[in-house]
Design an enzyme around this catalytic site. Sequence first.
Site, PDB file in Angstrom:
ATOM      1  N   HIS A 179       0.798  -1.636   0.483  1.00 39.33           N
ATOM      2  CA  HIS A 179      -0.059  -0.041   0.170  1.00 39.33           C
ATOM      3  C   HIS A 179       0.721   1.537  -0.224  1.00 39.33           C
ATOM      4  O   HIS A 179       0.472   2.117   0.937  1.00 39.33           O
ATOM      5  CB  HIS A 179      -0.862  -0.157   1.361  1.00 39.33           C
ATOM      6  CG  HIS A 179      -1.850  -0.792   1.202  1.00 39.33           C
ATOM      7  ND1 HIS A 179      -3.605  -0.922   0.554  1.00 39.33           N
ATOM      8  CD2 HIS A 179      -2.163  -2.664   1.665  1.00 39.33           C
ATOM      9  CE1 HIS A 179      -3.814  -1.848   1.069  1.00 39.33           C
ATOM     10  NE2 HIS A 179      -2.754  -2.521   1.391  1.00 39.33           N
ATOM     11  N   ASN A 190     -10.496  -2.420   2.291  1.00 42.08           N
ATOM     12  CA  ASN A 190      -9.696  -3.008   1.028  1.00 42.08           C
ATOM     13  C   ASN A 190     -11.254  -2.903  -0.321  1.00 42.08           C
ATOM     14  O   ASN A 190     -12.466  -2.535   0.486  1.00 42.08           O
ATOM     15  CB  ASN A 190      -9.229  -3.827   0.673  1.00 42.08           C
ATOM     16  CG  ASN A 190      -7.994  -4.625   1.196  1.00 42.08           C
ATOM     17  OD1 ASN A 190      -7.277  -3.357   0.591  1.00 42.08           O
ATOM     18  ND2 ASN A 190      -7.598  -5.733   1.153  1.00 42.08           N
ATOM     19  N   TYR A 202      -0.010  -4.018  12.307  1.00 43.60           N
ATOM     20  CA  TYR A 202      -0.198  -2.741  11.504  1.00 43.60           C
ATOM     21  C   TYR A 202       0.822  -1.565  12.810  1.00 43.60           C
ATOM     22  O   TYR A 202       1.553  -0.785  11.949  1.00 43.60           O
ATOM     23  CB  TYR A 202      -1.610  -1.936  10.719  1.00 43.60           C
ATOM     24  CG  TYR A 202      -1.541  -2.694  10.252  1.00 43.60           C
ATOM     25  CD1 TYR A 202      -1.557  -4.827   9.796  1.00 43.60           C
ATOM     26  CD2 TYR A 202      -2.226  -2.085   9.135  1.00 43.60           C
ATOM     27  CE1 TYR A 202      -1.942  -4.276   8.007  1.00 43.60           C
ATOM     28  CE2 TYR A 202      -2.397  -2.780   7.194  1.00 43.60           C
ATOM     29  CZ  TYR A 202      -2.197  -3.656   7.395  1.00 43.60           C
ATOM     30  OH  TYR A 202      -2.556  -4.376   6.797  1.00 43.60           O
TER      31      TYR A 202
END
Length: 480
Positions: free
Chosen positions: A54, A127, A337
Amino acid sequence: MAEKTLTTTSGAPIADNQNSLTAGPRGPVLLQDHQLIEKLAHFNRERVPERVVHAKGSAAYGTLTITHDISQYTKAKCLMGMGKKTEVLLRFSTVAGERGAADAERDVRGFAVKFYTEEGNWDIVGNNTPVFFIRDPSKFSDFIHTQKRDPKTNLRSNTAMWDFWSLSPESLHQITILFSDRGLPQNYRSINGYGSHTYSLINENNERVWVKFHFKSKQGIKCWLNSEAGDVVADDRESAQRDLFNAIENGEFPQWRFCIQTMTETQAAQYKHNPFDLTKVWSHKDFPLQDVGILELNRNPENYFAEVEQAAFAPSNIVPGIDFSPDKVLQARIFAYADAQRYRIGTNYGLLHVNCPRHASSNNYQRDGSMRFDDNAKGAVNYEPNTCQGPHQDQNYQEPALRLQGDAARYDHRDGNDDYSQAGDLFRLMSADQQQQLFTNIAGAMTGVPEEIVERQLEHFAKADSAYAKGVAEKLKLLA
Ligand code: NDP
């Protein structure tokens, strides 16, 4: 407005920003020219590591407005009360391409939303697809390696992709979306967003329901054919960034219907599929979409680096009334993350304006670390428990217990799992034209792939629908 005097970082006025300090007009440059050295050294450090996935993204601010009452499911303040508004940041992205990659490429699109709620920041890091290629997190880095560059040629490798996919049948559902017409969106305004994972909602009575989050584009779905995208990229590598930025500058604010599907714990125990399997959807027929609100984007960031590149999204950012589920991939992302942001931006990334809670205060005992650029809580107490009136826990926020069972083991996630029926359902709901596009896109992406890998993949297509395998095989013969 009076012009400001140019200064060094430490605030001293600069007399000359055009000429380096030299011994005589022809040089050489003196080491004493600290202004020059600061410019060169800071410039060398302008980039933070790009995201491994990303990396190429675009973002805008906006508002979530609640239009339907879902207080029977959740006590999250940002989801309660008709007309309730919450500020959001939404970052779109492609997955595989590096920061300079073109926007109009066939790829999944990231759809990451940060809600700046009064109870802290809540992130849905989703997404434009409701499912994903893997269902066990240990396969994530393997999968991403197949999407990135070959270690020797430094080229993308069709062979690596299909080798991995053909050995990982759980990827078939997502493959079918990726190579369908929707795998190459025209812009970010015309895609749906999905939280993809199952989460939970918790109400005032501390009762849990499982939930899926959906954002349905009010602009409609718009896609390119491969051939059209080639022309777009030749003309403009930033087509989606330009479209989003210009639309918002022109007052054309994109909107999405924010919807949920809910499932009780009893229904989950009886559902035909594992409701925590990231490769599967919950059928709308079994669990209809329920409207919650409208998400609108209406403000562009003022500075791309500060507000988009440094934006840190993490599924671990949740607020009271919203919680996790046993989904194995979600469990891994809860760790991964925030950890990626600590590596990419630094330990104190959460203090940056784009990442800190805007409508709640952040009170904790974390101190120090590199680039601690606020007042580091001054002289406030830095341990807990304490008798110094420091922040303390509040049992009212305790989530309901989640009953877990099972022996600790490495269970074969492919054992007895149906990887084909939902991919087949999607194939069968496509029009004849969409099916032809799917065949063409897959056959094109199989260029140069060894026959044994192609044969292995065709068997998976056949298990989803015999017409699926036949259609791809016919296109492959035409290309041969
Ligand atoms: P429905 O007929 O109720 O829903 C079909 C869904 O498929 C719609 O959400 C539609 O999106 C979406 N869709 C249509 N074409 C594509 C495409 N090329 N790529 C991705 N999504 C597409 O059926 P079910 O809920 O029973 O699901 C049937 C199949 O639809 C599933 O196996 C799955 O592959 C797909 N799907 C299901 C979703 C779900 O959450 N249930 C979500 C997305 C896809 P739209 O309404 O925007 O046109």
